[in-house]
Scaffold this active site. Sequence first.
Site, PDB file in Angstrom:
ATOM      1  N   GLY A   1       3.606  -0.056 -21.268  1.00  0.00           N
ATOM      2  CA  GLY A   1       4.576  -0.696 -20.388  1.00  0.00           C
ATOM      3  C   GLY A   1       5.050   0.284 -19.334  1.00  0.00           C
ATOM      4  O   GLY A   1       4.420   1.314 -19.069  1.00  0.00           O
TER       5      GLY A   1
ATOM      6  N   HIS B   1       4.213  -2.571  13.412  1.00  0.00           N
ATOM      7  CA  HIS B   1       2.872  -2.027  13.252  1.00  0.00           C
ATOM      8  C   HIS B   1       2.854  -0.581  13.737  1.00  0.00           C
ATOM      9  O   HIS B   1       3.415  -0.289  14.793  1.00  0.00           O
ATOM     10  CB  HIS B   1       1.872  -2.847  14.082  1.00  0.00           C
TER      11      HIS B   1
END
Length: 462
Positions: A181, A439
Amino acid sequence: MANDASTVFDLVILGGGSGGYAAALRAAQLGLDVALIEKDKLGGTCLHRGCIPTKALLHAGEIADQARESAQFGVKASFEGIDIAGVHKYKDDVISGLYKGLQGLVASRKVTYVTGEGRLSSPTSVDVNGQRYTGRHVLLATGSVPKSLPGLNIDGERVISSDHALVLDRVPKSAIILGGGVIGVEFASAWKSFGSDITIIEALPHLVPVEDENSSKLLERAFRKRGINFSLGSRFSGVEYTADGVKVSLENGKTFEAELLLVAVGRGPVSQGLGYEEAGVAMDRGYVLVDEYMRTNVPTISAVGDLVPTLQLAHVGFAEGMLVAERLAGLKVVPIDYDGVPRVTYCHPEVASMGLSEAKAKELYGADKVVTLKYNLAGNGKSKILKTAGEIKLVQVRDGAVVGVHMVGDRMGEQVGEAQLIYNWEALPSEVAQLIHAHPTQNEALGEAHLALAGKPLHSHD
């Protein structure tokens, strides 16, 4: 200030971890008189033995990897090894700074802070250091500790818990990690970066088994590439000491040997011997049971954090503590949507998710009503620059909202904030597609994924 005959706090909190101190700060901010009782250090597991120290180790590991791999970026650097004392100093300095800041916050809000081991003595009082602190309401926030398995003795030397791992005075040459986990894969990632030979043992079919299966498979692929070994789908059966370490056996007959065994099978609630049952508080397997407003069956008692059977995340504790404080102050509160809580596993690569897995969405809405889309980070400029691989997977109710966002790749934890808004505001793919993402950023990948799901892909194939 202890209670005398005429002094009753509005709220007495037992436990100064994430849930307890968040409740104290918010309640005091709203004008309530608060007593906060903590037996160890303010900040609890998250600050001292959990979130913060593990992420510091992971960042140190990231720096080590960058030094090893610098040539691929045209940078001449050399990796000379790990100074574990230096790593611990860095980690401890981070903790110390945050700890001092938190102590200042509690003091500035005029919270009565009590150091000592408290015990619930009635539905309206907590005893600590031989004194009784009485409140109109009591909040239980005693947190959790590392769990083990029946018959598996954690000796702190060859068989250790995450608490021991965080102060280990060496980098283990090899380690077996029992549990795949969040805790297990984070330590596997950090130790591998430090140079350890790692094997993870997970009884379920996948690593990070609570995540969407696609995320688990992507992480497994990345771990194989990093040389992190793992054994899936077979349970632990025993451990024995060898001349220089441990030998771990599985029910399928396989055995593994290493210098030490890290037991990372989760955390259990701290509730035994604290007077909860004697006060009539309903419990199950050590957890305190609460309703959606964090109320127990006893009208004057609430509970939050790892002590209750909700997500064991510090930010969940913050939210639950604040909810209790606001409810007691008379504000209108809304129950927490636990599917709407961001989840991040900070291994390399990171695993971040929001909302429903594909399997859970199909269970809730029907298989024919669920649409998914995968956007590969290979099409994202910033991810290319960082040389990270992974995907963003979207889960949508057909012709409806996006109900799941699952991301694997370096720094994906930093993208989960927008994913949280998408899920919690029930955004349609077309609505997210209208937003212009900067971007080149990794955040742009979320926008590109929604463009594709809305039927107008830009930097991805139809």
